[in-house]
Design an enzyme around this catalytic site. Structure first.
Site, mmCIF file in Angstrom:
data_model
loop_
_atom_site.group_PDB
_atom_site.id
_atom_site.type_symbol
_atom_site.label_atom_id
_atom_site.label_comp_id
_atom_site.label_asym_id
_atom_site.label_seq_id
_atom_site.Cartn_x
_atom_site.Cartn_y
_atom_site.Cartn_z
ATOM 1 N N TYR A 1 15.806 39.202 126.249
ATOM 2 C CA TYR A 1 17.095 38.692 125.758
ATOM 3 C C TYR A 1 17.827 39.690 124.862
ATOM 4 C CZ TYR A 1 14.100 36.992 121.873
ATOM 5 O OH TYR A 1 13.194 36.878 120.860
ATOM 6 N N LYS A 2 17.235 40.868 124.678
ATOM 7 C CA LYS A 2 17.909 41.886 123.872
ATOM 8 C C LYS A 2 18.682 42.800 124.828
ATOM 9 C CE LYS A 2 14.229 41.503 120.412
ATOM 10 N NZ LYS A 2 14.965 40.894 119.298
ATOM 11 N N PHE B 1 6.929 43.928 113.923
ATOM 12 C CA PHE B 1 7.648 42.659 113.849
ATOM 13 C C PHE B 1 6.649 41.590 113.420
ATOM 14 C CE2 PHE B 1 9.689 38.805 115.452
ATOM 15 C CZ PHE B 1 10.904 38.939 114.807
ATOM 16 N N ASP C 1 4.189 46.665 122.348
ATOM 17 C CA ASP C 1 5.270 45.680 122.294
ATOM 18 C C ASP C 1 6.565 46.434 122.608
ATOM 19 O OD1 ASP C 1 7.442 44.134 121.433
ATOM 20 O OD2 ASP C 1 6.320 43.190 119.808
ATOM 21 N N ARG D 1 21.450 46.824 110.355
ATOM 22 C CA ARG D 1 21.046 47.316 111.688
ATOM 23 C C ARG D 1 22.244 47.338 112.626
ATOM 24 N NH1 ARG D 1 16.164 44.198 114.411
ATOM 25 N NH2 ARG D 1 17.793 42.604 114.482
#
Lengths: 431, 431
Positions: free
Chosen positions: A235-236, A134, A210, A390
């Site tokens: 938050y995912k 990322f 990560d 995605r």
């Protein structure tokens, strides 16, 4: 029933409904406030809203803030929240109590741990990451390289890539730290955490993971893998709310020596002595920075109540069933339209998301319009430039029927050509 | 009526009620949800809850998160919130549009600006601050000194102090940056921002102001003072909620050259291109780090609606009236019990808070028990070790009658000796 051994044409919507009826995690779906008519396959980017969250946040605002006021720092336990909630995240990532704490944004937390890790290997001047990481991870590394290097001579960065170089090709005695994302944000490819960590340690380097796309998506065993540092996002898959705080994990063996760069007062050994000199707190506490954003913390707290009830083995089993079903249906029904699966088919190498790409007669960038057409029909995934559609499968609220409906919707869009309508054409940024 | 020219004995509770009746800001008090029976004089630490906040946060949670889901990054303007709310803070600190952005915690934001400032003066190896600064500022400086110095040779720090050395004594051509808090967190003493900045610039250094105890308390004119960088807190006088996000201000003339160290993707020129290399955005945007904590941002947004209606000249006038009244009543009624005013009596040198100290026959540390006894009676201030009782006067919701009642309560506690009860004795940390 194993989907892999079923003939794809034998799967229909009724099969999916039967899988839902037999799903041990089915009871969790009603705990989320999903809008009517939406198939939500973007929980890998922003998790859905737990029904309990609004009431909890409202209580924190009205009672703890409004009535308790400043007294809530003690009476409501505000000061300890980052450690208390860290301990509740620990079992989700194979960490021990006292090893996890909430941080600021994920980027700030990565800065904390990479700097601390590199300082434990001061003689080594190389940090390894990968091209497909990322981007914020790579951007943060650039800064660490400069700050820990000498003037005009930053630390060296080596990036591995799917087309090479491989990790083994760049690992040597100069490497201080390796920073990798466990489940890739674009493709959903998952590393073997224990095996990669072992190879990194053999080279004498430290391993930073990560976990943004892992926590709440797949079981993670940081201590079993002997990892050194990790950060992650809440938050995912954890459904803490938009931008809810990151978390930081540091293996107990590094607690006494790790020196994070953001030396705020909440990481001080005695913050309320208000001393002039910084003295780091023991344990993971020294990775705290300043005052936590407590309304965001409250959102996370409500979702962690729910996670305390989840069996991670059941979660993984359902996640694989969903992604396998999706891959199977895409192969059977969308391949002829030029849609291919990018995500690894080997389940051990897959997180809880699947990426598709338009090929053949389609242009790779057509994925953007296809995704917009899907979203217009209530099937929400996202597009990542240059070419990936995605789809995230959050096992707590995505059903097998959702998977069926998503593939059916995409098939209908391809068949009808509706995605070519001008309203779906690319313009501006996609978040 | 000028309180300074009134004989203190002529002031009674009716006088205070008359001042409340004539107060042009009186209408704001009903906009806050203050608990019954409480005189809240700790808004300098945590601001009170605006009545509009719970509904606003509830709407963000239910509609933007729950229903909008990932779409709210575009549809609800989530991505731009840190800049949009920054622009709404700008008029409160004498800044221009496009110069302010929300940050993570105050400590993280100070790290951003001090590092960026020192990098603009690379040949200079000294940072100046002061002993009495809020500790986190000093702790963050220690880290910047180390990271920007060479191995074994951190940047030098010089601390000024009330007993010397003075700023003029330590300012010279080696100084890169001066970091001071505009209104002191303990004593409420306020610097002349323009005059201090002028002297710092004369020495060729850059000026960083910490506005945590200024914003919403006193008018601030950063551009008029020609300051360089500033950070501040929104959960004190701005009433954004516990731990609501900090803000960062950078003078426009530094935008092109400033290089902050937390290089997260929200500060990238094209975050959604997901490029491998970091390229800072133009303007203040490059000071952004990662995903903002949007439930906390929502709390701040509600309070900024209210601040848009406030006349800062009226705010300052009322603030001075309140602090002057408090000082006047303490002198008249509490001096005989051994209570003295620590905060400057000269109004130009005072923020919106007043600190008291126990002297004479009292022990300095007795302030702790006195404050606990006050809190037990519903008068909420706080205690800062070793010896200060702090009282904050947030002009939007503190009344002149509150001031009267607070002093009357403290007088009664001193007269009765009730503060000597064991339940008020010191134990553990005070937040």
């Amino acid at each position: 029933m194993s989907l892999a051994t079923s003939a794809p044409h034998s799967i229909d919507r009724a099969t999916c409904a039967a899988l839902d009826a037999a799903d041990p995690l089915a009871r969790f779906r009603e705990r989320f406030a999903l809008p009517e008519g939406v198939v939500y396959l973007d929980g890998n980017s922003l998790g859905a809203l737990p029904r309990a969250t609004p009431g909890h946040v409202e209580r924190v605002i009205a009672e703890e803030w409004g009535t308790g006021l400043i007294r809530s720092w003690n009476d409501a336990g505000w000061f300890d929240k980052p450690a208390v909630l860290g301990d509740r995240i620990a079992p989700l990532i194979g960490a021990a109590p006292g090893e996890v704490v909430l941080g600021d944004s994920t980027s700030a937390s990565l800065f904390q741990v990479v700097t601390a890790a590199a300082r434990i290997r001061p003689g080594r001047r190389v940090i390894i990451s990968e091209c497909g990481n990322f981007p914020t991870d790579l951007y943060v590394l650039e800064s660490v390289q400069e700050l820990l290097g000498e003037p005009g001579r930053p630390l060296e960065r080596r990036l591995i890539d799917d087309d090479g170089p491989t990790l083994d090709e760049v690992l040597d005695g100069d490497v201080a730290v390796v920073v990798l994302t466990h489940v890739n944000y674009r493709t959903g490819r998952m590393y073997d955490m224990a095996e990669v960590t072992r190879r990194v340690h053999e080279a004498g380097a430290l391993m930073v993971w990560d976990l943004c796309h892992s926590v709440g998506a797949v079981p993670v065993e940081l201590n079993a893998a002997r990892a050194d540092f990790a950060i992650g996002c809440t938050y995912k898959y954890l459904n803490g709310g938009p931008g809810s705080p990151s978390f930081i994990w540091v293996a107990g063996r590094h607690h006494g020596v790790a020196r994070p760069p953001l030396t705020g007062w909440h990481g001080h050994a005695r913050p309320f002595d208000f001393t002039v000199g910084y003295e780091p707190a023991d344990g993971i506490t020294r990775f705290r920075v300043g005052t936590p954003q407590l309304l965001a913390v409250a959102g996370l707290e409500a979702s962690l109540d729910l996670w305390a009830e989840v069996d991670l083995a059941e979660l993984r089993e359902k996640s694989l069933r969903l992604t396998e079903l999706f891959i199977c249906l895409v192969d059977a029904r969308l391949a002829e339209w030029g849609i291919e699966v990018v995500t690894p088919r080997q389940s051990a190498r897959r997180g809880s998301q699947v990426a598709l790409r338009a090929v053949g007669t389609l242009d790779a960038g057509d994925g953007y319009a296809l995704m917009q057409a899907l979203i217009a029909r209530g099937v929400i995934g996202d597009f990542r430039a240059p070419d990936l559609m995605r789809f995230g499968f959050a096992p707590l609220y995505v059903t097998h029927t959702d998977v069926w409906d998503a593939v059916a919707a995409l098939e209908e869009i391809l068949r009808s050509g509706s995605w070519r309508e001008p309203r779906f054409a690319r313009r501006g940024a996609v978040t």
